[in-house]
Design a protein around this motif. Structure first.
Motif, short mmCIF file in Angstrom:
data_model
loop_
_atom_site.label_atom_id
_atom_site.label_comp_id
_atom_site.label_asym_id
_atom_site.label_seq_id
_atom_site.Cartn_x
_atom_site.Cartn_y
_atom_site.Cartn_z
N SER A 1 0.83 -1.19 0.00
CA SER A 1 0.00 0.00 0.00
C SER A 1 0.87 1.26 0.00
N GLY A 2 0.81 2.03 -1.08
CA GLY A 2 1.59 3.25 -1.21
C GLY A 2 3.07 3.03 -1.47
N CYS A 3 3.49 1.80 -1.72
CA CYS A 3 4.90 1.48 -1.95
C CYS A 3 5.10 1.15 -3.43
N TYR A 4 5.59 2.12 -4.18
CA TYR A 4 5.83 1.95 -5.61
C TYR A 4 7.33 1.88 -5.86
N LEU A 5 7.73 1.17 -6.90
CA LEU A 5 9.15 0.91 -7.17
C LEU A 5 9.57 1.45 -8.53
N ASN A 6 10.85 1.78 -8.67
CA ASN A 6 11.42 2.11 -9.97
C ASN A 6 12.81 1.46 -10.12
N ASP A 7 13.01 0.35 -9.40
CA ASP A 7 14.28 -0.36 -9.48
C ASP A 7 14.31 -1.28 -10.69
N THR A 8 15.52 -1.67 -11.10
CA THR A 8 15.71 -2.56 -12.23
C THR A 8 16.65 -3.68 -11.81
N TRP A 9 16.23 -4.92 -12.07
CA TRP A 9 17.03 -6.11 -11.76
C TRP A 9 17.22 -6.89 -13.05
N LEU A 10 18.38 -7.53 -13.20
CA LEU A 10 18.61 -8.33 -14.40
C LEU A 10 19.18 -9.70 -14.04
N SER A 11 18.92 -10.67 -14.91
CA SER A 11 19.38 -12.04 -14.73
C SER A 11 19.51 -12.70 -16.10
N GLU A 12 20.43 -13.65 -16.20
CA GLU A 12 20.54 -14.44 -17.44
C GLU A 12 19.93 -15.82 -17.28
N ASP A 13 19.63 -16.24 -16.03
CA ASP A 13 19.10 -17.58 -15.82
C ASP A 13 17.88 -17.64 -14.89
N GLY A 14 17.47 -16.52 -14.31
CA GLY A 14 16.33 -16.49 -13.40
C GLY A 14 16.69 -16.87 -11.98
N ALA A 15 17.93 -17.31 -11.74
CA ALA A 15 18.37 -17.71 -10.40
C ALA A 15 19.31 -16.69 -9.77
N VAL A 16 20.21 -16.14 -10.57
CA VAL A 16 21.17 -15.14 -10.09
C VAL A 16 20.72 -13.78 -10.62
N TRP A 17 20.43 -12.87 -9.68
CA TRP A 17 19.92 -11.55 -10.04
C TRP A 17 20.92 -10.48 -9.64
N THR A 18 20.99 -9.43 -10.43
CA THR A 18 21.87 -8.30 -10.17
C THR A 18 21.05 -7.02 -10.18
N PHE A 19 21.21 -6.21 -9.12
CA PHE A 19 20.54 -4.92 -9.08
C PHE A 19 21.22 -4.01 -10.10
N ALA A 20 20.44 -3.46 -11.03
CA ALA A 20 21.00 -2.65 -12.12
C ALA A 20 20.76 -1.16 -11.91
N GLY A 21 20.18 -0.78 -10.79
CA GLY A 21 19.98 0.64 -10.50
C GLY A 21 18.52 1.04 -10.52
N TYR A 22 18.31 2.34 -10.35
CA TYR A 22 16.97 2.91 -10.35
C TYR A 22 16.73 3.61 -11.69
N ALA A 23 15.53 3.49 -12.19
CA ALA A 23 15.16 4.16 -13.43
C ALA A 23 15.07 5.66 -13.18
N ASN A 24 15.25 6.46 -14.24
CA ASN A 24 15.17 7.91 -14.09
C ASN A 24 13.74 8.43 -14.29
N TRP A 25 12.77 7.57 -14.00
CA TRP A 25 11.37 7.98 -14.00
C TRP A 25 10.77 7.67 -12.64
N ARG A 26 9.65 8.28 -12.33
CA ARG A 26 9.00 8.09 -11.03
C ARG A 26 8.58 6.64 -10.85
N SER A 27 8.56 6.19 -9.62
CA SER A 27 8.11 4.83 -9.28
C SER A 27 6.71 4.62 -9.80
N ARG A 28 6.41 3.38 -10.23
CA ARG A 28 5.11 3.10 -10.84
C ARG A 28 4.80 1.61 -10.84
N HIS A 29 3.54 1.30 -11.13
CA HIS A 29 3.13 -0.09 -11.35
C HIS A 29 2.09 -0.10 -12.45
N GLY A 30 1.86 -1.30 -13.02
CA GLY A 30 0.89 -1.42 -14.11
C GLY A 30 1.41 -0.88 -15.43
#
Length: 191
Positions: A150-179
Motif C-alpha cells: 500500500s503506497g509502496c511503488y518501485l522504480n528499481d531494475t534487476w537483471l538475470s541471465e538464468d532467473g536464479a542469479v539476479w543483479t541490481f541494475a539501479g533505479y530508473a530515471n522515471w518516477r516509481s510506478r506499477h501497471g
C-alpha cells in the motif's frame, strides 16, 4: 472457447515469426496457448486456444509478468495469488492486502509443467504490477518497477541471465510506478 472472470492476465509473448501466445490468470491456475491455424479447412476460426495445463504448479497469479526465451523456455516473475480485497466494516472501506511474490518459475515444454527456480543470489523484493522484458539479443531478462504494498511503488531494475542469479541494475530515471509496460527495441542504446 468461453472464459469467465479472467483478471490479472499474463501475456507471455512470442518469438518473431511465431504464431503462439500464452496466458495465465489469477482466477484459474491453468496455462493456455493461442495458435494460428493459417488455413482452416473446416471454416472454423483462424485462432485456437489450447489448454497446456489445467493446474500449473505455481497456482493462480495476479499482476505477474513473464518472458519467452530464444531457447523456447518461458519464465514468470512475482505477482500475487489474488487481487486485494475490499472489506467493509461499519460503513468504512479498507483493503485486505494479499502477499506479494518474488519467485521465478520456468517451463521448458510450452507451459505444460513448471519448475520453481531457486534463487542463488539476492533478488528483487516481492512485487506485483511490475514490467519484464528481455534485452535485444534475448540473453538478459529484466524485472522493472512495480507495487510492493500500500503506497509502496518501485522504480528499481534487476537483471538475470538464468532467473536464479539476479543483479541490481539501479533505479530508473522515471518516477516509481506499477501497471506499466516496457518494450525492447533491438540494438538501440540511449543515455
Amino acid at each position: 472457447l468461453r472464459w469467465c472472470g479472467v483478471a490479472g492476465l499474463l501475456f507471455v509473448g512470442c518469438l518473431v515469426g511465431s504464431t503462439s501466445f500464452w496466458t495465465q490468470s489469477a482466477t484459474a491456475p491453468d496455462v493456455r496457448r493461442l495458435t494460428a491455424n493459417h488455413q482452416p479447412e473446416d471454416g472454423s476460426t483462424r485462432y485456437r486456444w489450447h489448454a497446456m495445463t489445467k493446474e500449473a504448479e505455481f497456482g493462480g497469479r495476479y499482476a505477474h509478468t513473464g518472458v519467452y526465451l530464444s531457447n523456447g523456455e518461458m519464465l514468470i516473475f512475482g505477482g500475487s495469488h489474488d487481487d486485494n480485497k475490499a472489506v467493509v466494516l461499519n460503513g468504512t472501506y479498507s483493503y485486505d492486502q494479499c502477499a506479494y511474490l518474488n519467485d521465478v518459475w520456468r517451463s521448458s515444454d510450452n507451459g505444460s509443467t513448471w519448475q520453481l527456480v531457486p534463487p542463488e543470489s539476492d533478488t528483487w523484493m516481492p512485487r506485483r504490477g511490475h514490467a519484464s522484458t528481455l534485452n535485444y539479443n534475448m540473453v538478459s531478462m529484466f524485472v522493472i518497477g512495480g507495487l510492493c504494498g500500500s503506497g509502496c511503488y518501485l522504480n528499481d531494475t534487476w537483471l538475470s541471465e538464468d532467473g536464479a542469479v539476479w543483479t541490481f541494475a539501479g533505479y530508473a530515471n522515471w518516477r516509481s510506478r506499477h501497471g506499466h509496460t516496457v518494450v525492447t527495441i533491438g540494438g538501440v542504446t540511449t543515455d
